[in-house]
Motif scaffolding. Structure first.
Motif, PDB file in Angstrom:
ATOM      1  N   UNK A 145       5.550   4.856  -5.695  1.00  0.00           N
ATOM      2  CA  UNK A 145       4.456   5.532  -6.396  1.00  0.00           C
ATOM      3  C   UNK A 145       4.968   6.845  -6.955  1.00  0.00           C
ATOM      4  N   UNK A 146       4.693   7.080  -8.243  1.00  0.00           N
ATOM      5  CA  UNK A 146       5.090   8.322  -8.884  1.00  0.00           C
ATOM      6  C   UNK A 146       3.851   9.114  -9.236  1.00  0.00           C
ATOM      7  N   UNK A 147       3.849  10.394  -8.917  1.00  0.00           N
ATOM      8  CA  UNK A 147       2.675  11.224  -9.161  1.00  0.00           C
ATOM      9  C   UNK A 147       2.917  12.273 -10.214  1.00  0.00           C
ATOM     10  N   UNK A 148       1.840  12.825 -10.726  1.00  0.00           N
ATOM     11  CA  UNK A 148       1.923  13.912 -11.686  1.00  0.00           C
ATOM     12  C   UNK A 148       1.888  15.268 -11.020  1.00  0.00           C
ATOM     13  N   UNK A 149       1.716  15.270  -9.698  1.00  0.00           N
ATOM     14  CA  UNK A 149       1.778  16.517  -8.932  1.00  0.00           C
ATOM     15  C   UNK A 149       2.873  16.349  -7.896  1.00  0.00           C
ATOM     16  N   UNK A 150       2.782  17.031  -6.798  1.00  0.00           N
ATOM     17  CA  UNK A 150       3.758  16.814  -5.726  1.00  0.00           C
ATOM     18  C   UNK A 150       3.182  15.932  -4.635  1.00  0.00           C
ATOM     19  N   UNK A 151       2.142  15.153  -4.982  1.00  0.00           N
ATOM     20  CA  UNK A 151       1.456  14.346  -3.980  1.00  0.00           C
ATOM     21  C   UNK A 151       1.231  12.938  -4.500  1.00  0.00           C
ATOM     22  N   UNK A 152       1.329  11.960  -3.620  1.00  0.00           N
ATOM     23  CA  UNK A 152       0.892  10.596  -3.905  1.00  0.00           C
ATOM     24  C   UNK A 152      -0.102  10.205  -2.825  1.00  0.00           C
ATOM     25  N   UNK A 153      -0.923   9.210  -3.107  1.00  0.00           N
ATOM     26  CA  UNK A 153      -1.958   8.813  -2.155  1.00  0.00           C
ATOM     27  C   UNK A 153      -2.128   7.302  -2.185  1.00  0.00           C
ATOM     28  N   UNK A 154      -2.614   6.752  -1.061  1.00  0.00           N
ATOM     29  CA  UNK A 154      -2.793   5.303  -0.946  1.00  0.00           C
ATOM     30  C   UNK A 154      -3.735   5.029   0.226  1.00  0.00           C
ATOM     31  N   UNK A 155      -4.290   3.844   0.245  1.00  0.00           N
ATOM     32  CA  UNK A 155      -5.233   3.470   1.292  1.00  0.00           C
ATOM     33  C   UNK A 155      -4.505   3.082   2.573  1.00  0.00           C
ATOM     34  N   UNK A 156      -5.241   3.148   3.678  1.00  0.00           N
ATOM     35  CA  UNK A 156      -4.716   2.753   4.990  1.00  0.00           C
ATOM     36  C   UNK A 156      -5.606   1.666   5.593  1.00  0.00           C
ATOM     37  N   UNK A 157      -5.579   0.458   5.032  1.00  0.00           N
ATOM     38  CA  UNK A 157      -6.375  -0.618   5.632  1.00  0.00           C
ATOM     39  C   UNK A 157      -5.752  -1.056   6.954  1.00  0.00           C
ATOM     40  N   UNK A 158      -6.596  -1.495   7.883  1.00  0.00           N
ATOM     41  CA  UNK A 158      -6.074  -1.930   9.172  1.00  0.00           C
ATOM     42  C   UNK A 158      -7.064  -2.874   9.838  1.00  0.00           C
ATOM     43  N   UNK A 159      -6.599  -3.826  10.674  1.00  0.00           N
ATOM     44  CA  UNK A 159      -5.210  -4.115  11.021  1.00  0.00           C
ATOM     45  C   UNK A 159      -4.383  -4.405   9.769  1.00  0.00           C
ATOM     46  N   UNK A 160      -3.167  -3.906   9.777  1.00  0.00           N
ATOM     47  CA  UNK A 160      -2.381  -3.838   8.559  1.00  0.00           C
ATOM     48  C   UNK A 160      -2.088  -5.217   7.977  1.00  0.00           C
ATOM     49  N   UNK A 161      -1.647  -6.154   8.797  1.00  0.00           N
ATOM     50  CA  UNK A 161      -1.309  -7.481   8.263  1.00  0.00           C
ATOM     51  C   UNK A 161      -2.552  -8.228   7.814  1.00  0.00           C
ATOM     52  N   UNK A 162      -3.613  -8.099   8.581  1.00  0.00           N
ATOM     53  CA  UNK A 162      -4.846  -8.826   8.252  1.00  0.00           C
ATOM     54  C   UNK A 162      -5.502  -8.296   6.985  1.00  0.00           C
ATOM     55  N   UNK A 163      -5.402  -6.987   6.737  1.00  0.00           N
ATOM     56  CA  UNK A 163      -6.111  -6.359   5.622  1.00  0.00           C
ATOM     57  C   UNK A 163      -5.180  -5.905   4.500  1.00  0.00           C
ATOM     58  N   UNK A 164      -3.938  -6.385   4.486  1.00  0.00           N
ATOM     59  CA  UNK A 164      -2.989  -5.877   3.496  1.00  0.00           C
ATOM     60  C   UNK A 164      -3.411  -6.172   2.062  1.00  0.00           C
ATOM     61  N   UNK A 165      -4.244  -7.185   1.853  1.00  0.00           N
ATOM     62  CA  UNK A 165      -4.712  -7.491   0.496  1.00  0.00           C
ATOM     63  C   UNK A 165      -5.646  -6.413  -0.039  1.00  0.00           C
ATOM     64  N   UNK A 166      -6.155  -5.547   0.864  1.00  0.00           N
ATOM     65  CA  UNK A 166      -7.059  -4.491   0.446  1.00  0.00           C
ATOM     66  C   UNK A 166      -6.329  -3.165   0.211  1.00  0.00           C
ATOM     67  N   UNK A 167      -5.023  -3.212   0.300  1.00  0.00           N
ATOM     68  CA  UNK A 167      -4.224  -2.014   0.064  1.00  0.00           C
ATOM     69  C   UNK A 167      -4.166  -1.703  -1.435  1.00  0.00           C
ATOM     70  N   UNK A 168      -4.260  -0.410  -1.761  1.00  0.00           N
ATOM     71  CA  UNK A 168      -4.049   0.048  -3.129  1.00  0.00           C
ATOM     72  C   UNK A 168      -3.477   1.448  -3.103  1.00  0.00           C
ATOM     73  N   UNK A 169      -2.699   1.748  -4.120  1.00  0.00           N
ATOM     74  CA  UNK A 169      -2.259   3.123  -4.334  1.00  0.00           C
ATOM     75  C   UNK A 169      -3.213   3.800  -5.311  1.00  0.00           C
ATOM     76  N   UNK A 170      -3.085   5.101  -5.438  1.00  0.00           N
ATOM     77  CA  UNK A 170      -3.923   5.834  -6.370  1.00  0.00           C
ATOM     78  C   UNK A 170      -3.778   5.328  -7.800  1.00  0.00           C
TER      79      UNK A 170
END
Length: 841
Positions: A131-156
């Motif tokens: 992930x590349x950001x326009x500031x000094x920060x990147x962000x993303x979701x933390x779905x869990x349990x990770x393997x079960x909910x990995x399809x719901x993961x997204x980055x900013x």
């Protein structure tokens, strides 16, 4: 922008008790820098969560060059499960990672590679991304349990791309451009200017032309306006001027010395004055008592109060600031005390609006020509907080006063009516009609003054959004603020960035506005000669009894369902002779000022028709028993002692009202009588000649009477037909399924028939809300279908529009136009949920 955040967070704190608890999540995170390169990097890991404390404590890790950081163990972090207020998937907790070099200097435009694993080793990595950001920060979701909910993961960046795709789907790839009508929303201080730019373009494609919370360069490049806010609302007028000069006024001058400040000061669409304003706290910390007492005594004298009428020397009166925070006013206090409390309540509301106007003048003094806007708190109006925060009682403002003092240029009616989104059925009441009723009050207070009405609409799906928006259009709204875009993963309060169906509703609305704005921006709401009295004095004395307060709204609903566009009047409006413009007046409040009672008496004797619901007009503004002659015709002498008032209910259509057991029934309709539930208040009527057309209680006593009075008529109902109307409609908590039965509506409408009042915009099917907006060159009919069922052929008679030869539906359906006479026309069209029919000569 920070505007409105404090109030939002307070409500969220209440929500925290009912959302997913914190859970242990088997998530381990590590990251490395792809670029720009530096010998050493400091990584700061943090998280945004959607419950208290809203953010989690940060943790730092260091790494050399492009090496991985050590694994960060999140099993001890207080991560909640996925919420579903507005944002769905995006309401997982979200991690943010910011980067600095070895000296602590932020590395702007960083690109990171991140791994999320369910065990702290590379073999158990579940998600890996860059992930590349326009500031000094990147962000993303933390779905869990990770393997079960990995399809719901997204980055900013993935979320921003999804939002853009949704907007393109909703608009069909045809961006909306509004020239006069304002659509507003805001970002929540986006952490990444590149993503903020993408989100602004998404919003612009939907028709938004005023956006808050984005970097000024982004707004400038997108050619959209923004807004700002001041919290300056000061009780002491002298302190107000001095404080403004040193704070906000000085800040505006400093801003004008910079490129950013000059651009912003010339591109603010408006200045927000405070937020969710109520009656000011006038206790000593806000204003010196001796000064306040002087202002209060001047107010008394200016309003015709004398030593003798008050019962004590005015020079000895002190403003009872502490009493204005009690849950109820003491109804059993002596008369002089009650008079002082009534006048104090009126003064507090008037003074608060007066000081609001002073802030407007200060803003305009610093920024000539700048418009101001405010959002009056409607929590008390919708009875969300309970005593003393009910209606326009002494803690809430008198909404009419804001327009009548021209305290701001724009008044916002706020919608807390979430249904499936936001706060749910406990805060939804009637739904969209309640929002329309609030808008109608502001519209009535504004009158012909140069003050604009704005609708502030919270997270809603497609259909519910359009019901609310079009009903507000029918009351003259000329802008909408959709609170608020988000994006959701940064926070969560009423955000719609991840509510897919809202994109459709906004796109449909903005498409219609593009076609209609040239007409509706210059048009005025056409009203019928029907008025509904809003008794502010009733609210003062009944903060623990909302039955008649809710009845007023439901009576308004019944009138709208009958094809009538009524005005709402305060007691002061009646006292000043406004009734001369009306044929029928509805009164639901038990309290009525004596001057208003005298004005109604004269008006009825000259031919007016007044409708009184249970116990209406039986006490004066000081809670003294008082029946003006027209009321004495229908209420017995002991009505204030025999009236039955239930306690302990909110009368909320989607929560307790459907379950309230009636204290009695009123039968109407002869052989096949309908039984109307008697809820909230029951009052006996003077015995009259039995009229089979009028309802009776189960013991055979009259439940309603009609009595001639001079050249006019008094109709009194011994119960609250509006509450019966809503209970019989069968409201469900989270779905639009209510079906309004005819009998209560027809009972409420009886005075209209005897007065021969037919609506200026009258649909041939009930429960369709029809409004006529008339301009000098063209007119528009705004239609809202509260039957929730498609109507194949709806006929609407529109009176006073003049010669019309072209009718166009903004929904694109065929419209048949028939000329009835020189002034009136009839349109016929199919109606799904909403439509605007443009009428041009």
């Amino acid at each position: 922008m920070l505007y409105r955040r404090i109030a939002c967070l307070i409500v969220l704190m209440l929500l925290a008790a009912v959302v997913s608890p914190a859970v242990a999540a088997d998530i381990y995170v590590r990251a490395r820098v792809i670029g720009p390169a530096a010998p050493k990097h400091t990584f700061t890991f943090g998280a945004w969560v959607h419950v208290e404390p809203w953010t989690l404590p940060t943790e730092n890790r260091e790494a050399e060059g492009d090496q991985w950081t050590p694994w960060l163990d999140l099993t001890k972090w207080k991560l909640h499960g996925r919420l579903n207020r507005e944002g769905g998937i995006a309401e997982w907790p979200a991690m943010n990672i910011s980067i600095a070099d070895g000296s602590g200097k932020p590395i702007v435009g960083c690109e990171l590679e991140v791994q999320l694993a369910d065990k702290p080793d590379p073999a158990h990595v579940v998600i890996q991304f860059r992930e590349k950001g326009g500031s000094n920060m990147v962000a993303f979701l933390l779905p869990h349990p990770l393997r079960e909910k990995k399809s719901e993961f997204e980055t900013g960046s993935q979320m921003a791309a999804r939002h853009a795709a949704w907007a393109k789907e909703a608009t069909g790839g045809k961006p909306r451009t509004l020239k006069r009508f304002e659509l507003l929303t805001s970002l929540w201080g986006h952490s990444d200017p590149v993503l903020a730019r993408q989100e602004v373009e998404t919003l612009k494609s939907l028709g938004f032309n005023v956006i808050g919370g984005a970097p000024w360069q982004v707004l400038r490049d997108a050619n959209v306006k923004t807004y700002t806010a001041t919290w300056h609302l000061v009780a002491d007028p002298d302190v107000s001027v001095e404080t403004w000069r040193k704070s906000d006024g000085a800040a505006i001058e400093r801003a004008n010395a910079t490129e950013e400040g000059r651009w912003l000061n010339s591109h603010y669409a408006h200045y927000v004055v405070a937020d969710e304003i109520q009656t000011m706290d006038l206790r000593p910390a806000a204003i010196a008592p001796e000064k306040l007492n002087g202002f209060f005594r001047d107010y008394l004298r200016q309003h015709g109060v004398s030593d003798s009428s008050l019962g004590k020397p005015i020079d000895q009166v002190e403003y009872p600031a502490a009493a204005m925070f009690e849950k109820t006013l003491p109804r059993d206090a002596d008369l002089t005390t009650r008079k002082v409390l009534y006048y104090a309540a009126k003064f507090g509301q008037w003074w608060s609006v007066k000081q609001l106007r002073q802030t407007t003048e200060l803003v305009k003094g610093s920024l000539p020509g700048m418009k101001t806007e405010t959002l009056p708190s409607d929590h008390s109006f919708f009875n969300a907080w309970g005593p003393p925060h009910i209606g326009m009682a002494y803690r809430g403002l008198d909404f009419f006063e804001i327009g009548q003092q021209r305290a701001v240029d724009i008044i916002s009616a706020e919608d807390w009516l979430g249904l499936n989104h936001m706060y749910g059925p406990g805060s939804t009441w009637t739904g969209a009609p309640a929002f329309a009723y609030l808008s109608a009050i502001f519209r009535s207070g504004i009158g012909d003054r140069p003050v604009a009405l704005r609708g502030l609409i919270t997270g809603s799906d497609d259909g519910f959004l359009r019901l609310k928006a079009y009903s507000a259009l029918g009351q003259g709204a000329t802008s909408f603020f959709f609170w608020t875009y988000g994006p959701t993963y940064i926070s969560t309060e009423n955000y719609w960035s991840d509510l897919r169906s809202e994109y459709d509703g906004i796109a449909k609305l903005s498409a219609a506005l593009v076609k209609a704005e040239d007409v509706i921006m210059d048009a005025k709401v056409q009203r019928d000669p029907v008025a509904l009295l809003y008794s502010v004095s009733h609210d003062f004395w009944h903060t623990d009894d909302p039955a008649s307060f809710v009845e007023n709204r439901l009576t308004w609903c019944a009138l709208r369902h009958s094809g009538i566009q009524p005005d709402l009047l305060r007691e002061e409006d009646v006292e000043s002779g406004e009734l001369k413009n009306y044929k029928v007046l509805y009164v639901t409040g038990q309290c009525l000022t004596r001057k208003a009672g005298e004005a109604i008496e004269a008006w009825v004797r000259q031919g007016g028709r007044v409708y009184l619901s249970a116990g209406a007009a039986t006490r004066d503004e000081f809670f003294e028993p008082y029946r003006p002659p027209f009321a004495a015709q229908v209420w017995p002498d002991d009505v204030t002692q025999t009236i039955v008032i239930e306690r302990g209910h909110r009368y909320s259509e989607r929560s307790d009202l459907p379950r309230i057991k009636p204290m009695d029934y009123a039968s109407v309709g002869g052989e096949h009588a309908a039984r109307l539930p008697v809820i909230g208040v029951k009052a006996a009527l003077r015995q009259a000649k039995k009229d089979p057309a009028m309802p009776a209680f189960t013991d055979g006593s009259p439940a309603a009477v009609r009595v001639a009075h001079g050249r006019g008529e008094v109709m009194a109902v011994g119960f609250l037909p509006g509450l019966a109307y809503a209970q019989l409609a069968g409201f469900k908590p989270t779905t639009l399924e209510e079906k309004w039965t005819a009998e209560p509506r027809e009972l409420i409408s009886l005075p209209l028939k005897t007065a021969q009042v037919t609506g200026v915009a009258h649909a041939d099917q009930p429960v369709v809300e029809s409004s006529l907006l008339k301009g000098e060159k063209a007119s528009a009919a705004v239609l809202v279908n509260y039957t929730y069922e498609p109507i194949k052929s709806l006929k609407v008679t529109l009176r006073g529009v003049g010669r019309i030869n072209h009718a166009e539906s903004t929904e694109g359906v065929a419209v048949k136009l028939r000329t009835l006479n020189e002034r009136d026309v009839e349109i016929e069209l199919p109606l799904d949920w909403t439509d605007i029919v443009l009428l041009r000569p």
